[in-house]
Design a protein around this motif. Structure first.
Motif, PDB file in Angstrom:
ATOM      1  N   VAL A  36       0.854  -1.186   0.000  1.00 22.58           N
ATOM      2  CA  VAL A  36       0.000   0.000   0.000  1.00 22.58           C
ATOM      3  C   VAL A  36       0.894   1.242   0.000  1.00 22.58           C
ATOM      4  N   VAL A  37       0.283   2.380  -0.249  1.00 24.07           N
ATOM      5  CA  VAL A  37       1.010   3.649  -0.209  1.00 24.07           C
ATOM      6  C   VAL A  37       0.592   4.402   1.048  1.00 24.07           C
ATOM      7  N   ALA A  38       1.571   4.752   1.868  1.00 23.21           N
ATOM      8  CA  ALA A  38       1.286   5.464   3.115  1.00 23.21           C
ATOM      9  C   ALA A  38       1.100   6.958   2.849  1.00 23.21           C
ATOM     10  N   GLU A  39       0.093   7.510   3.487  1.00 25.10           N
ATOM     11  CA  GLU A  39      -0.178   8.942   3.364  1.00 25.10           C
ATOM     12  C   GLU A  39       0.488   9.740   4.480  1.00 25.10           C
ATOM     13  N   LEU A  40       0.820   9.051   5.559  1.00 21.32           N
ATOM     14  CA  LEU A  40       1.410   9.726   6.712  1.00 21.32           C
ATOM     15  C   LEU A  40       2.506   8.840   7.292  1.00 21.32           C
ATOM     16  N   ARG A  41       3.719   9.363   7.382  1.00 20.81           N
ATOM     17  CA  ARG A  41       4.841   8.622   7.951  1.00 20.81           C
ATOM     18  C   ARG A  41       5.267   9.281   9.259  1.00 20.81           C
ATOM     19  N   PHE A  42       5.780   8.471  10.176  1.00 18.58           N
ATOM     20  CA  PHE A  42       6.215   9.009  11.460  1.00 18.58           C
ATOM     21  C   PHE A  42       7.451   8.264  11.941  1.00 18.58           C
ATOM     22  N   ARG A  43       8.213   8.918  12.774  1.00 22.59           N
ATOM     23  CA  ARG A  43       9.343   8.280  13.446  1.00 22.59           C
ATOM     24  C   ARG A  43       8.893   7.847  14.836  1.00 22.59           C
ATOM     25  N   LEU A  44       9.490   6.763  15.320  1.00 24.30           N
ATOM     26  CA  LEU A  44       9.137   6.317  16.665  1.00 24.30           C
ATOM     27  C   LEU A  44       9.473   7.384  17.688  1.00 24.30           C
ATOM     28  N   GLU A  45      10.540   8.134  17.444  1.00 21.22           N
ATOM     29  CA  GLU A  45      10.928   9.213  18.360  1.00 21.22           C
ATOM     30  C   GLU A  45       9.906  10.345  18.399  1.00 21.22           C
ATOM     31  N   HIS A  46       8.970  10.346  17.435  1.00 19.99           N
ATOM     32  CA  HIS A  46       7.921  11.369  17.375  1.00 19.99           C
ATOM     33  C   HIS A  46       6.540  10.740  17.562  1.00 19.99           C
ATOM     34  N   LEU A  47       6.473   9.594  18.237  1.00 23.24           N
ATOM     35  CA  LEU A  47       5.207   8.882  18.377  1.00 23.24           C
ATOM     36  C   LEU A  47       4.148   9.736  19.059  1.00 23.24           C
ATOM     37  N   GLY A  48       4.526  10.476  20.095  1.00 26.62           N
ATOM     38  CA  GLY A  48       3.559  11.319  20.788  1.00 26.62           C
ATOM     39  C   GLY A  48       2.945  12.360  19.871  1.00 26.62           C
ATOM     40  N   SER A  49       3.767  12.984  19.045  1.00 24.39           N
ATOM     41  CA  SER A  49       3.271  13.980  18.090  1.00 24.39           C
ATOM     42  C   SER A  49       2.402  13.329  17.022  1.00 24.39           C
ATOM     43  N   PHE A  50       2.787  12.127  16.604  1.00 24.70           N
ATOM     44  CA  PHE A  50       1.993  11.388  15.616  1.00 24.70           C
ATOM     45  C   PHE A  50       0.596  11.090  16.160  1.00 24.70           C
ATOM     46  N   LEU A  51       0.517  10.652  17.404  1.00 21.48           N
ATOM     47  CA  LEU A  51      -0.788  10.346  17.988  1.00 21.48           C
ATOM     48  C   LEU A  51      -1.634  11.612  18.127  1.00 21.48           C
ATOM     49  N   ALA A  52      -1.002  12.723  18.446  1.00 23.30           N
ATOM     50  CA  ALA A  52      -1.735  13.988  18.528  1.00 23.30           C
ATOM     51  C   ALA A  52      -2.287  14.385  17.161  1.00 23.30           C
ATOM     52  N   GLU A  53      -1.500  14.138  16.105  1.00 23.17           N
ATOM     53  CA  GLU A  53      -1.974  14.467  14.754  1.00 23.17           C
ATOM     54  C   GLU A  53      -3.155  13.579  14.357  1.00 23.17           C
ATOM     55  N   LEU A  54      -3.099  12.297  14.745  1.00 25.35           N
ATOM     56  CA  LEU A  54      -4.227  11.414  14.448  1.00 25.35           C
ATOM     57  C   LEU A  54      -5.502  11.940  15.098  1.00 25.35           C
ATOM     58  N   THR A  55      -5.383  12.394  16.334  1.00 22.25           N
ATOM     59  CA  THR A  55      -6.543  12.946  17.025  1.00 22.25           C
ATOM     60  C   THR A  55      -7.084  14.168  16.288  1.00 22.25           C
ATOM     61  N   GLU A  56      -6.178  15.039  15.844  1.00 24.46           N
ATOM     62  CA  GLU A  56      -6.589  16.237  15.115  1.00 24.46           C
ATOM     63  C   GLU A  56      -7.302  15.890  13.809  1.00 24.46           C
ATOM     64  N   ARG A  57      -6.934  14.768  13.212  1.00 26.79           N
ATOM     65  CA  ARG A  57      -7.547  14.345  11.951  1.00 26.79           C
ATOM     66  C   ARG A  57      -8.858  13.582  12.165  1.00 26.79           C
ATOM     67  N   GLY A  58      -9.259  13.397  13.402  1.00 24.18           N
ATOM     68  CA  GLY A  58     -10.518  12.721  13.688  1.00 24.18           C
ATOM     69  C   GLY A  58     -10.426  11.217  13.752  1.00 24.18           C
ATOM     70  N   ILE A  59      -9.216  10.680  13.880  1.00 21.51           N
ATOM     71  CA  ILE A  59      -9.037   9.235  13.974  1.00 21.51           C
ATOM     72  C   ILE A  59      -9.477   8.762  15.362  1.00 21.51           C
ATOM     73  N   THR A  60     -10.258   7.707  15.382  1.00 21.48           N
ATOM     74  CA  THR A  60     -10.701   7.128  16.662  1.00 21.48           C
ATOM     75  C   THR A  60     -10.275   5.667  16.818  1.00 21.48           C
ATOM     76  N   GLU A  61      -9.929   5.022  15.686  1.00 20.89           N
ATOM     77  CA  GLU A  61      -9.564   3.609  15.717  1.00 20.89           C
ATOM     78  C   GLU A  61      -8.236   3.406  14.998  1.00 20.89           C
ATOM     79  N   ILE A  62      -7.438   2.448  15.508  1.00 24.62           N
ATOM     80  CA  ILE A  62      -6.147   2.130  14.913  1.00 24.62           C
ATOM     81  C   ILE A  62      -6.075   0.630  14.674  1.00 24.62           C
ATOM     82  N   CYS A  63      -5.577   0.256  13.507  1.00 16.60           N
ATOM     83  CA  CYS A  63      -5.318  -1.143  13.189  1.00 16.60           C
ATOM     84  C   CYS A  63      -3.865  -1.255  12.738  1.00 16.60           C
TER      85      CYS A  63
END
Length: 262
Positions: A36-63
């Motif tokens: 698949v093609v990823a639309e959003l990439r993150f570093r593990l060192e930025h996991l907290g910021s990545f999770l905050a961005e998911l919240t801002e985008r309206g994400i409620t579920e993760i698989c």
């Protein structure tokens, strides 16, 4: 809304093919997905910021789906949002696969996300109990699979693998950190006979929301090259990719496929 954190292998692509609505596809740096093609990439060192961005985008579920290699954390690259997660991440990276995934799931849930398994979002990935192949298992195979159940149960306590190969009720190979493919490739170089089976099942008490064992057509090809007579999976506990092709490949190579109740 769902976010699919995709790793390598065919599983993320098969999940997308079964969904009516495309999720937000994400990937961790160093583990770019292959199907698949990823639309959003993150570093593990930025996991907290990545999770905050998911919240801002309206994400409620993760698989989480697909293979992911364990990254090394660069302490100098950890951002402020991720710093509180460092103790959990360090413990996760020092654990076995199941322990590491439990820790990651804990982080997601504490951040307010519901963690879904691949089979939750794409139920057709699992097969019910059956023997869909032309070749059927024999009495010797039934004895071998009971031994396989015992072996994988013993491996579960050490969190080291989800499969083994059994012949004449003896373990001829067990999965380790290198995975099932490596185990089957190693068997190809052994001159000690033909027959036996590959047994694959989840670990005992495994959190089935991540790292459920998986096979595909290539697994059948490799099992045949290893001289095995069939493949036994825990029904409802092992993801089968490209199911029609798996069955057709087993029929072509003269192997049985047995989805056995737990």
């Amino acid at each position: 809304m769902l976010a699919l954190i995709a790793g390598t292998g065919a599983l993320p692509g098969e999940i997308l093919a079964q969904l009516d609505e495309r999720p937000l596809v994400c990937s961790m740096a160093g583990n770019d997905p292959t199907s698949v093609v990823a639309e959003l990439r993150f570093r593990l060192e930025h996991l907290g910021s990545f999770l905050a961005e998911l919240t801002e985008r309206g994400i409620t579920e993760i698989c989480m789906a697909g293979a992911v290699a364990r990254p090394k954390i660069d302490p100098t690259a950890i951002d402020a949002a991720t710093f509180p997660l460092v103790p959990i991440l360090q413990a996760a990276l020092g654990s076995g696969d199941d322990g590491a995934l439990r820790a990651v799931i804990e982080i997601f849930e504490k951040s307010g996300f519901s963690v879904k398994s691949a089979q939750d979002v794409a139920p057709d990935l699992l097969m019910t109990a059956c023997v869909p192949t032309q070749v059927q298992p024999g009495e010797l195979d039934k004895a071998d699979v009971l031994r396989g159940v015992e072996i994988v149960a013993a491996m579960s306590s050490a969190d080291i693998g989800q499969s083994c190969a059994v012949r004449n009720q003896q373990a001829i190979a067990v999965e380790n950190a290198f995975g099932t493919d490596w185990m089957l490739q190693a068997l190809q170089n052994r001159p000690d006979g033909q027959g036996g089976l590959l047994f694959k099942a989840p670990k005992l008490a495994q959190d089935r929301r991540a790292d459920l064992p998986t096979i595909g057509p290539a697994t059948v090809e490799m099992a045949a090259k290893a001289g095995l007579s069939g493949i036994v999976l825990e029904a409802g506990g092992v993801i089968v990719l490209a199911q029609d092709e798996v069955i057709a490949t087993a029929d072509r190579l003269g192997l049985f496929l047995w989805l056995r109740p737990a």
